[in-house]
Design a protein around this motif. Structure first.
Motif, mmCIF file in Angstrom:
data_model
loop_
_atom_site.group_PDB
_atom_site.id
_atom_site.type_symbol
_atom_site.label_atom_id
_atom_site.label_comp_id
_atom_site.label_asym_id
_atom_site.label_seq_id
_atom_site.Cartn_x
_atom_site.Cartn_y
_atom_site.Cartn_z
ATOM 1 N N ARG A 129 -73.324 4.916 58.728
ATOM 2 C CA ARG A 129 -74.400 5.862 58.381
ATOM 3 C C ARG A 129 -75.171 5.371 57.160
ATOM 4 N NH1 ARG A 129 -75.816 10.986 58.989
ATOM 5 N NH2 ARG A 129 -74.012 11.596 60.224
ATOM 6 N N ALA A 130 -74.437 4.956 56.126
ATOM 7 C CA ALA A 130 -75.093 4.512 54.886
ATOM 8 C C ALA A 130 -75.960 3.276 55.134
ATOM 9 C CB ALA A 130 -74.040 4.226 53.814
ATOM 10 N N ILE A 131 -75.459 2.354 55.944
ATOM 11 C CA ILE A 131 -76.230 1.141 56.247
ATOM 12 C C ILE A 131 -77.521 1.500 56.993
ATOM 13 C CG2 ILE A 131 -76.229 -0.952 57.693
ATOM 14 C CD1 ILE A 131 -73.259 -1.318 56.852
ATOM 15 N N CYS A 132 -77.416 2.374 57.977
ATOM 16 C CA CYS A 132 -78.616 2.803 58.723
ATOM 17 C C CYS A 132 -79.631 3.446 57.780
ATOM 18 C CB CYS A 132 -78.247 3.788 59.825
ATOM 19 S SG CYS A 132 -77.294 3.048 61.159
ATOM 20 N N HIS A 133 -79.150 4.286 56.871
ATOM 21 C CA HIS A 133 -80.013 4.975 55.902
ATOM 22 C C HIS A 133 -80.746 3.958 55.020
ATOM 23 C CE1 HIS A 133 -80.712 8.356 52.868
ATOM 24 N NE2 HIS A 133 -80.988 7.270 52.162
ATOM 25 N N GLU A 134 -80.002 2.965 54.508
ATOM 26 C CA GLU A 134 -80.623 1.968 53.614
ATOM 27 C C GLU A 134 -81.606 1.083 54.365
ATOM 28 O OE1 GLU A 134 -80.358 2.669 50.649
ATOM 29 O OE2 GLU A 134 -78.646 3.975 50.955
ATOM 30 N N LEU A 135 -81.263 0.711 55.599
ATOM 31 C CA LEU A 135 -82.174 -0.151 56.362
ATOM 32 C C LEU A 135 -83.477 0.567 56.682
ATOM 33 C CD1 LEU A 135 -79.797 -2.067 56.347
ATOM 34 C CD2 LEU A 135 -80.363 -2.687 58.694
ATOM 35 N N ASP A 136 -83.391 1.868 56.916
ATOM 36 C CA ASP A 136 -84.610 2.663 57.118
ATOM 37 C C ASP A 136 -85.530 2.563 55.901
ATOM 38 O OD1 ASP A 136 -84.090 3.529 59.665
ATOM 39 O OD2 ASP A 136 -83.577 5.589 59.115
ATOM 40 N N HIS A 137 -84.942 2.601 54.706
ATOM 41 C CA HIS A 137 -85.751 2.484 53.483
ATOM 42 C C HIS A 137 -86.613 1.217 53.507
ATOM 43 C CE1 HIS A 137 -84.724 5.697 50.672
ATOM 44 N NE2 HIS A 137 -83.443 5.535 50.880
ATOM 45 N N LEU A 138 -86.070 0.135 54.083
ATOM 46 C CA LEU A 138 -86.783 -1.150 54.068
ATOM 47 C C LEU A 138 -88.015 -1.122 54.973
ATOM 48 C CD1 LEU A 138 -83.709 -3.564 54.092
ATOM 49 C CD2 LEU A 138 -84.835 -2.455 52.146
ATOM 50 N N ASP A 139 -88.048 -0.126 55.881
ATOM 51 C CA ASP A 139 -89.224 0.061 56.746
ATOM 52 C C ASP A 139 -90.056 1.261 56.305
ATOM 53 O OD1 ASP A 139 -88.382 -2.095 58.310
ATOM 54 O OD2 ASP A 139 -87.219 -0.806 59.644
ATOM 55 N N GLY A 140 -89.824 1.737 55.095
ATOM 56 C CA GLY A 140 -90.604 2.859 54.567
ATOM 57 C C GLY A 140 -90.235 4.209 55.137
ATOM 58 N N LYS A 141 -89.027 4.271 55.749
ATOM 59 C CA LYS A 141 -88.596 5.528 56.371
ATOM 60 C C LYS A 141 -87.544 6.230 55.518
ATOM 61 C CE LYS A 141 -88.171 3.511 60.635
ATOM 62 N NZ LYS A 141 -87.421 3.367 61.876
ATOM 63 N N LEU A 142 -87.607 7.548 55.519
ATOM 64 C CA LEU A 142 -86.630 8.358 54.773
ATOM 65 C C LEU A 142 -85.891 9.272 55.749
ATOM 66 C CD1 LEU A 142 -88.951 9.389 51.802
ATOM 67 C CD2 LEU A 142 -87.217 7.585 51.790
ATOM 68 N N TYR A 143 -84.684 9.709 55.355
ATOM 69 C CA TYR A 143 -83.902 10.551 56.268
ATOM 70 C C TYR A 143 -84.630 11.850 56.610
ATOM 71 C CZ TYR A 143 -82.394 14.076 52.900
ATOM 72 O OH TYR A 143 -82.395 15.122 52.009
ATOM 73 N N ILE A 144 -85.474 12.316 55.682
ATOM 74 C CA ILE A 144 -86.183 13.581 55.940
ATOM 75 C C ILE A 144 -87.163 13.452 57.116
ATOM 76 C CG2 ILE A 144 -85.950 14.604 53.639
ATOM 77 C CD1 ILE A 144 -88.695 13.484 52.934
ATOM 78 N N ASP A 145 -87.511 12.208 57.490
ATOM 79 C CA ASP A 145 -88.405 11.978 58.637
ATOM 80 C C ASP A 145 -87.687 12.220 59.965
ATOM 81 O OD1 ASP A 145 -90.052 11.015 56.631
ATOM 82 O OD2 ASP A 145 -89.639 8.906 57.077
ATOM 83 N N ILE A 146 -86.376 12.022 59.957
ATOM 84 C CA ILE A 146 -85.640 12.038 61.234
ATOM 85 C C ILE A 146 -84.539 13.089 61.265
ATOM 86 C CG2 ILE A 146 -86.083 9.600 61.779
ATOM 87 C CD1 ILE A 146 -83.061 9.160 60.804
ATOM 88 N N MET A 147 -84.425 13.910 60.223
ATOM 89 C CA MET A 147 -83.312 14.870 60.170
ATOM 90 C C MET A 147 -83.462 15.935 61.260
ATOM 91 S SD MET A 147 -84.111 16.919 56.642
ATOM 92 C CE MET A 147 -85.737 17.625 56.312
ATOM 93 N N ASP A 148 -82.279 16.387 61.741
ATOM 94 C CA ASP A 148 -82.259 17.465 62.735
ATOM 95 C C ASP A 148 -82.735 18.756 62.082
ATOM 96 O OD1 ASP A 148 -81.086 15.543 64.331
ATOM 97 O OD2 ASP A 148 -79.049 16.268 64.018
ATOM 98 N N ARG A 149 -82.286 18.959 60.844
ATOM 99 C CA ARG A 149 -82.735 20.129 60.084
ATOM 100 C C ARG A 149 -82.408 19.910 58.614
ATOM 101 N NH1 ARG A 149 -78.948 24.170 58.736
ATOM 102 N NH2 ARG A 149 -76.811 23.571 59.211
#
Ligand code: CO
Length: 171
Positions: A129-149
């Protein structure tokens, strides 16, 4: 340099696509060391380049309590994903908030170390989970973009039905 300042939501850099690291030099070694120090100081489990104003494909992750599991990920790519996990997630760049995010249960990640050597890691659960979260940062993405709620203030400090991983640390 030591500890660096963590930028928060609203900083343009958090929304940029990061460039690959090309030079495996002393500057990179210092950056990685500073990022780990900054992450530990903030009691986070991961930190990505753009969070310290560095728009390069670099991240650190350590999900252990005793700081024994540091991963330095340079130019990381997820090459395999398997299963799914749903649980709470936070981010040092989004202080005071948490959300419920669904991620793969297992990932295989290929990355370079600080010397430029290619490495491969298979991991699962909270580290995945942590790795996926950090890799998203490298593409300008944040968890709030994809959160269920998003969690309420009450839920942030208590139990949530979706919590299948009990970690509450931020990355
Ligand atoms: Co984050």
């Amino acid at each position: 340099m030591g500890k660096r300042k963590i930028v928060t939501l609203g900083d343009d850099g958090l929304r940029k696509m990061c460039k690959p690291v090309e030079k495996f030099d002393l500057r990179l070694a210092v950056l990685l060391k500073d990022m780990a120090e900054t992450m530990y100081d903030a009691e986070g489990v991961g930190l990505a380049g753009p969070q310290v104003g560095m728009l390069r494909r670099v991240a650190v992750v350590d999900v252990t309590e005793d700081h024994s599991g540091l991963l330095e990920l340079v130019n990381p790519v997820i090459t395999e994903r398997e299963g799914s996990q749903t649980g709470r997630e936070g981010c040092l760049s989004v202080p005071g908030r948490q959300g419920v995010v669904t991620r793969p249960m297992k990932v295989k990640v290929e990355f370079q170390n600080r010397k430029g050597q290619w490495m491969e890691l298979e991991t699962e659960g909270f580290e995945a989970r942590a790795i996926c979260h950090e890799l998203d940062h490298l593409d300008g993405k944040l968890y709030i973009d994809i959160m269920d709620r998003e969690l309420t203030e009450e839920e942030i400090h208590g139990h949530i039905p979706e919590d299948d991983d009990p970690e509450e640390k931020e990355s």
